[in-house]
Design a protein around this motif. Sequence first.
Motif, PDB file in Angstrom:
ATOM      1  N   LEU A   1       3.085   2.251 -25.099  1.00 41.39           N
ATOM      2  CA  LEU A   1       3.624   2.826 -23.876  1.00 41.39           C
ATOM      3  C   LEU A   1       2.814   2.386 -22.660  1.00 41.39           C
ATOM      4  CD1 LEU A   1       4.442   6.456 -25.072  1.00 41.39           C
ATOM      5  CD2 LEU A   1       6.042   4.571 -24.715  1.00 41.39           C
ATOM      6  N   GLU A   2       1.527   2.324 -22.840  1.00 40.79           N
ATOM      7  CA  GLU A   2       0.647   1.907 -21.752  1.00 40.79           C
ATOM      8  C   GLU A   2       0.952   0.479 -21.320  1.00 40.79           C
ATOM      9  OE1 GLU A   2      -4.188   1.530 -20.945  1.00 40.79           O
ATOM     10  OE2 GLU A   2      -3.399   2.429 -22.787  1.00 40.79           O
ATOM     11  N   ASN A   3       1.182  -0.394 -22.322  1.00 38.12           N
ATOM     12  CA  ASN A   3       1.512  -1.789 -21.999  1.00 38.12           C
ATOM     13  C   ASN A   3       2.874  -1.905 -21.313  1.00 38.12           C
ATOM     14  OD1 ASN A   3      -0.875  -2.870 -22.918  1.00 38.12           O
ATOM     15  ND2 ASN A   3      -0.126  -3.295 -24.971  1.00 38.12           N
ATOM     16  N   CYS A   4       3.813  -1.015 -21.741  1.00 40.95           N
ATOM     17  CA  CYS A   4       5.129  -1.029 -21.083  1.00 40.95           C
ATOM     18  C   CYS A   4       4.983  -0.804 -19.578  1.00 40.95           C
ATOM     19  CB  CYS A   4       6.025   0.045 -21.668  1.00 40.95           C
ATOM     20  SG  CYS A   4       6.585  -0.303 -23.340  1.00 40.95           S
TER      21      CYS A   4
ATOM     22  N   LEU B   1      12.375   2.259 -16.123  1.00 34.92           N
ATOM     23  CA  LEU B   1      11.857   1.790 -17.429  1.00 34.92           C
ATOM     24  C   LEU B   1      12.243   2.813 -18.497  1.00 34.92           C
ATOM     25  CD1 LEU B   1      10.148  -0.255 -19.034  1.00 34.92           C
ATOM     26  CD2 LEU B   1       8.140   1.138 -18.502  1.00 34.92           C
ATOM     27  N   VAL B   2      12.975   2.363 -19.492  1.00 38.07           N
ATOM     28  CA  VAL B   2      13.437   3.248 -20.566  1.00 38.07           C
ATOM     29  C   VAL B   2      12.824   2.766 -21.896  1.00 38.07           C
ATOM     30  CG1 VAL B   2      15.419   4.159 -21.808  1.00 38.07           C
ATOM     31  CG2 VAL B   2      15.581   3.669 -19.349  1.00 38.07           C
ATOM     32  N   VAL B   3      12.192   3.687 -22.594  1.00 33.44           N
ATOM     33  CA  VAL B   3      11.551   3.379 -23.894  1.00 33.44           C
ATOM     34  C   VAL B   3      12.208   4.223 -24.987  1.00 33.44           C
ATOM     35  CG1 VAL B   3       9.403   3.318 -25.182  1.00 33.44           C
ATOM     36  CG2 VAL B   3       9.387   2.873 -22.710  1.00 33.44           C
ATOM     37  N   ASP B   4      12.611   3.562 -26.063  1.00 36.37           N
ATOM     38  CA  ASP B   4      13.188   4.261 -27.229  1.00 36.37           C
ATOM     39  C   ASP B   4      12.195   4.180 -28.391  1.00 36.37           C
ATOM     40  OD1 ASP B   4      15.688   4.876 -26.018  1.00 36.37           O
ATOM     41  OD2 ASP B   4      16.299   2.769 -26.307  1.00 36.37           O
ATOM     42  N   ILE B   5      11.945   5.353 -28.983  1.00 32.43           N
ATOM     43  CA  ILE B   5      11.045   5.419 -30.152  1.00 32.43           C
ATOM     44  C   ILE B   5      11.855   5.952 -31.337  1.00 32.43           C
ATOM     45  CG2 ILE B   5       8.939   6.398 -31.106  1.00 32.43           C
ATOM     46  CD1 ILE B   5       7.876   6.678 -28.254  1.00 32.43           C
ATOM     47  N   TYR B   6      11.978   5.164 -32.404  1.00 31.09           N
ATOM     48  CA  TYR B   6      12.752   5.569 -33.587  1.00 31.09           C
ATOM     49  C   TYR B   6      12.210   4.839 -34.829  1.00 31.09           C
ATOM     50  CZ  TYR B   6      15.041   1.107 -32.496  1.00 31.09           C
ATOM     51  OH  TYR B   6      15.291  -0.212 -32.225  1.00 31.09           O
ATOM     52  N   HIS B   7      12.789   5.158 -35.984  1.00 29.56           N
ATOM     53  CA  HIS B   7      12.318   4.502 -37.227  1.00 29.56           C
ATOM     54  C   HIS B   7      13.395   3.553 -37.741  1.00 29.56           C
ATOM     55  CE1 HIS B   7      14.785   6.382 -40.472  1.00 29.56           C
ATOM     56  NE2 HIS B   7      14.920   7.371 -39.573  1.00 29.56           N
ATOM     57  N   GLU B   8      12.966   2.620 -38.551  1.00 26.35           N
ATOM     58  CA  GLU B   8      13.887   1.654 -39.167  1.00 26.35           C
ATOM     59  C   GLU B   8      13.699   1.694 -40.687  1.00 26.35           C
ATOM     60  OE1 GLU B   8      13.647  -2.987 -39.249  1.00 26.35           O
ATOM     61  OE2 GLU B   8      14.701  -2.404 -37.386  1.00 26.35           O
TER      62      GLU B   8
ATOM     63  N   LYS C   1      10.861   0.323 -28.378  1.00 26.21           N
ATOM     64  CA  LYS C   1      11.725  -0.659 -27.710  1.00 26.21           C
ATOM     65  C   LYS C   1      11.855  -0.296 -26.229  1.00 26.21           C
ATOM     66  CE  LYS C   1      16.553  -2.220 -27.789  1.00 26.21           C
ATOM     67  NZ  LYS C   1      17.864  -2.046 -28.483  1.00 26.21           N
ATOM     68  N   ASN C   2      11.651  -1.245 -25.333  1.00 28.11           N
ATOM     69  CA  ASN C   2      11.799  -0.996 -23.895  1.00 28.11           C
ATOM     70  C   ASN C   2      12.546  -2.142 -23.234  1.00 28.11           C
ATOM     71  OD1 ASN C   2       8.923  -2.334 -24.220  1.00 28.11           O
ATOM     72  ND2 ASN C   2       9.643  -2.829 -22.148  1.00 28.11           N
ATOM     73  N   ASN C   3      13.229  -1.809 -22.137  1.00 26.39           N
ATOM     74  CA  ASN C   3      13.883  -2.854 -21.354  1.00 26.39           C
ATOM     75  C   ASN C   3      12.837  -3.591 -20.534  1.00 26.39           C
ATOM     76  OD1 ASN C   3      13.577  -0.384 -19.902  1.00 26.39           O
ATOM     77  ND2 ASN C   3      14.732  -1.317 -18.212  1.00 26.39           N
ATOM     78  N   ILE C   4      13.123  -4.829 -20.231  1.00 29.51           N
ATOM     79  CA  ILE C   4      12.145  -5.667 -19.532  1.00 29.51           C
ATOM     80  C   ILE C   4      12.476  -5.686 -18.023  1.00 29.51           C
ATOM     81  CG2 ILE C   4      11.187  -7.995 -19.303  1.00 29.51           C
ATOM     82  CD1 ILE C   4      11.836  -8.422 -22.256  1.00 29.51           C
TER      83      ILE C   4
END
Length: 496
Positions: free
Chosen positions: A417-420, A432-439, A447-450
């Motif tokens: 998150l810090e790097n985002c 800036l939108v960050v998604d946190i989930y499992h695979e 996952k974040n938009n650039i």
Amino acid sequence: MGNNFIYKVFIDSKKRVWFGTDGHGLSCLKNGKFVNYGEREGLKSRIIYSITEDPYGNIWISSATDGIYRFDGTTFRNFSVAQGLSEINVAAIRTDRKGNIVVVHKKGVDVMDPSNYQVVSFSSDMGISNIDPDINAAAVDNKGTVWIGTQKGIIKIALDARVGSRKPVLLLNDVFCFLEKVDSVAGNKFSYDRNHISFDFAGIWYADPQKLSYQYKLNGYNNEWITTRDRFITYPNLRPGDYEFMVRASINGNFIDAPTISYPFRISFPLWQRPWFLILSAVVLISLFYWYLTARDKRIKSLQAIQKEKIESQYEILKNQVNPHFLFNSFNTLITVIEDDKKTAVEYVNKLSDFFRNLLSYQEKDIISIQEEMELVENYIFLQQKRYGNNFKVNIDLPSLVLEKYSIPPMGIQILLENCLKHNAVSRETPLVVDIYHENYEYLVVKNNINEKVIKDPSTGIGLQNLKNRFQLLNQQVIKVTNENGFFIVKLPLIK
């Protein structure tokens, strides 16, 4: 009787009258009745010349073509050349004073001991040959001497003992090893490489030495008797072990009660085949194998300890790098907040203090649960949203199974998150939108938009590389990083 031509009439000790017939075998008159004996009782010859009785009450008869027979009251037993007789056409048969059965034929005289069936022949070597006697031309006087009438004169048989008691003298002359005479003082023990053993023996029978035959065997090598007329026997290449050479002699091929001599000897085992050497060798080999296993285990444990110490040392260095890195970025954020809103800065400092207090409780751990990591993440998100407001959004979609059963290194998600925030522009126009989930319960995905900044902040690259190294040291797993379709995606392996 079945035939009126009689060769011999004999009255036995039981007052039975025996008749030797020409063509109808043997007949006996007992209790006023005649009994005839033939092939059914084992008497193959139909021409009976002579009859006598031995000291044991057995009836002996001579035949024209089958040698002699012994009748024990039940069956007939035949004695021919194979049993030691010199001739099968026997003219007369008598019993002498010692109980010997005297057998008269054209070649000479055979004398048999009825107790052991040993036969002694009197023939050409004693001046008796081709005597051509008439049928039953033999008689026994009151002293038990046998008188025989022949074409060459009268023969007198007056033996002082049973012929069965007279046996050939048997001598073991010498023992040889590789054809060299063995010194009797040296004993009968041979080394493993002196295993070619020979025996020289001889039997003494002055009456007729040519009739002597021998049987020999080597116990421990071959336990069966071997018949021979040789007097020199060799055993090559004997294996180590205990042996006993045995030899016996006979003058008519009948080896019952024959004189026997023996020679026990031993061939020693070589040093490397002896029990104590084998046991010692086994102990040494087992000891060496045990020493090898012990040394190998110690070496493996030592290498494992060194590797563990190396990993722990590297991991501690990496953990120590995290705190300064995060603190450095936090101070940069705080400077920005102080410039914009001092009240928010105070609140920010308090939350920052809480964040570090929680961080201190996890810093000694190599891994923490996802749930514990999310507590840190939520505090961090709060701190950052105080600065960026709704322009910074974090969507978390993690089930309780992932939160409770899986783990990652401390501050793993917080660093991402810090790097985002560091590498992306955050504004109302470019949220800036960050998604946190499992695979598939295998990876935790961030996952974040650039939103690329016009002026990029300087980067040391410590954060993400530090995280990669920690995963590699902990479980040899690799973090997956992709940049595609306008999204930056990092996949952290879940540790169960």
